[in-house]
Design a protein around this motif. Sequence first.
Motif, short mmCIF file in Angstrom:
data_model
loop_
_atom_site.label_atom_id
_atom_site.label_comp_id
_atom_site.label_asym_id
_atom_site.label_seq_id
_atom_site.Cartn_x
_atom_site.Cartn_y
_atom_site.Cartn_z
N ALA A 1 0.73 -1.00 0.08
CA ALA A 1 -0.16 -0.13 -0.10
C ALA A 1 0.77 1.21 0.24
CB ALA A 1 -1.00 0.00 1.30
N GLN A 2 0.38 2.17 -0.73
CA GLN A 2 1.02 3.46 -0.67
C GLN A 2 1.10 4.37 0.58
OE1 GLN A 2 -0.02 6.64 -3.47
NE2 GLN A 2 1.92 6.57 -4.16
N ARG A 3 1.88 4.84 0.95
CA ARG A 3 2.04 5.64 2.37
C ARG A 3 2.00 7.06 2.00
NH1 ARG A 3 5.13 0.98 3.00
NH2 ARG A 3 4.70 -0.16 4.77
N THR A 4 1.14 7.80 2.50
CA THR A 4 1.10 9.14 2.48
C THR A 4 1.83 9.81 3.52
OG1 THR A 4 -1.21 9.34 1.49
CG2 THR A 4 -0.60 11.28 2.39
N VAL A 5 2.78 10.57 3.13
CA VAL A 5 3.48 11.40 4.03
C VAL A 5 3.12 12.74 3.96
CG1 VAL A 5 5.62 12.03 4.60
CG2 VAL A 5 5.53 9.72 3.91
N LEU A 6 2.69 13.36 5.14
CA LEU A 6 2.22 14.74 5.05
C LEU A 6 2.92 15.60 5.93
CD1 LEU A 6 -0.04 16.74 4.46
CD2 LEU A 6 -1.63 16.11 6.66
N VAL A 7 3.71 16.62 5.45
CA VAL A 7 4.51 17.43 6.09
C VAL A 7 3.86 18.66 6.53
CG1 VAL A 7 6.60 18.64 6.08
CG2 VAL A 7 6.33 16.49 5.03
N VAL A 8 3.78 18.95 7.59
CA VAL A 8 3.02 20.44 8.13
C VAL A 8 3.89 21.66 7.94
CG1 VAL A 8 2.02 21.50 10.19
CG2 VAL A 8 1.70 19.12 9.84
N LEU A 9 3.44 22.53 7.20
CA LEU A 9 4.22 23.71 6.96
C LEU A 9 3.61 25.06 8.20
CD1 LEU A 9 4.83 23.66 3.41
CD2 LEU A 9 6.15 22.68 5.11
N PHE A 10 4.53 25.90 8.32
CA PHE A 10 3.86 27.19 8.96
C PHE A 10 5.23 27.93 8.98
CE2 PHE A 10 5.89 23.76 11.70
CZ PHE A 10 7.01 24.38 12.31
N ASP A 11 4.87 29.39 8.83
CA ASP A 11 5.88 30.62 9.19
C ASP A 11 6.98 30.29 10.05
OD1 ASP A 11 4.83 31.91 6.73
OD2 ASP A 11 3.32 33.08 8.19
N GLY A 12 8.28 30.38 9.76
CA GLY A 12 9.22 30.18 10.59
C GLY A 12 9.68 28.66 10.65
N VAL A 13 9.13 27.95 9.83
CA VAL A 13 9.78 26.52 9.83
C VAL A 13 11.06 26.38 9.13
CG1 VAL A 13 8.93 25.87 7.39
CG2 VAL A 13 9.14 24.21 9.05
N GLN A 14 11.83 25.48 9.69
CA GLN A 14 13.33 25.31 9.39
C GLN A 14 13.12 24.73 8.01
OE1 GLN A 14 17.03 25.36 11.72
NE2 GLN A 14 16.65 23.15 11.41
N SER A 15 13.77 24.97 7.11
CA SER A 15 13.74 24.58 5.70
C SER A 15 14.52 22.89 5.59
CB SER A 15 14.25 25.28 4.67
OG SER A 15 15.75 25.54 4.84
N VAL B 1 5.81 16.59 11.31
CA VAL B 1 6.11 18.17 12.05
C VAL B 1 7.56 18.55 12.18
CG1 VAL B 1 5.07 19.67 13.85
CG2 VAL B 1 3.85 17.73 13.14
N PRO B 2 7.86 19.49 11.37
CA PRO B 2 9.13 19.86 11.32
C PRO B 2 9.35 20.81 12.35
CG PRO B 2 8.18 21.05 9.42
CD PRO B 2 7.36 20.05 10.11
N GLY B 3 10.79 21.33 12.60
CA GLY B 3 10.90 22.26 13.59
C GLY B 3 11.24 23.76 13.21
N GLY B 4 11.71 24.73 13.94
CA GLY B 4 12.05 25.82 13.50
C GLY B 4 11.58 26.98 14.42
N ALA B 5 11.76 28.09 14.15
CA ALA B 5 11.51 29.15 15.14
C ALA B 5 10.05 29.26 15.19
CB ALA B 5 12.10 30.47 14.50
N GLY B 6 9.28 29.00 14.26
CA GLY B 6 7.62 28.98 14.32
C GLY B 6 7.00 28.08 15.10
#
Length: 319
Positions: free
Chosen positions: A2-16, A74-79
């Motif tokens: 089965a194909q796995r969906t990877v959902l990445v949450v974005l927000f202002d101040g995320v570390q690229s 959920v990535p990190g960063g100043a946001g």
Amino acid sequence: MAQRTVLVVLFDGVQSIDVTGPVEVFAAAETRSPGTYRIRTASLDGAAVRTSSGLTLVPDHALAEAPDPHTLLVPGGAGTRRSDPRLTAWLRARGPRAPRLVSVCTGAIPLAEAGLLDGRRVTTHWAYCDRLARDHPAVRVDPDPIYVRDGQVATSAGVTAGIDLALALVEEDLGRDVALTVARHLVVFLRRPGNQAQFSAQLAAQTARREPLREVQRWITEHPADDLSVEALAARAALSPRHFARAFRTETGMTPGRYVDRVRLEHARRLLEETGDGVEEISRASGYGTPEAMRRAFVRALGAPPAEYRRRFRPAPTA
């Protein structure tokens, strides 16, 4: 499969790099094993976000319209340091439905604010471990590893540790061969063990203020096979053993024994990764004395004996 969906949450101040590092790993795995991953990004309202370094990222969806993910990242960063009630509410509602929750760096903070890390053993960037533990006492924060897996939750330390964690997840999903191919394509190790320390002994310890203690730190690093007992090191610093041990801990943040252990482990790891020397020779050169002593140190710190560590993490010879 089965194909796995990877959902990445974005927000202002995320570390690229917290976004692009794992995404490149999953995308490379999809290229080599088509139909296994579908990568999507989403922000709260579907609008473009500005990263902490000034790049603009355009999401695929608004979070409310995003597909149900297999892996919610959920990535990190100043946001992440400014709590957004809307994001917290979305994570609280949608997070438990994801088979796999992943954070990179300070992405653990929004997950904790949504109550998704309660009772879990997690990690984050070393500079924010104390804050995470203080603000969320129900979360068991381990400041040392580069990533931690606890049930459906996988958390990683800062920056490139997200790549290590993504490779580990690809290996879990698709096997070692695919993960190794991806690692070679990205010119990274497959893979640093999750319980490897976030930083080296020299970075983990503060640099001592007084020159005699700084000289002892240098000596330990350059002579791991020597007598590095407290008595011998104290004599080198021209201090009594008791005074030396107290001053070393005060000025570096760790005991002399802990510092010596980390230096010897790093030295042995480098020799295993970079040379063809035998385990017995490496154990002597690194100050362990015997292969059995080195084996115990590796299992305790890295979860793998030296031979297994070399098999996993020594770069493959080029033709």
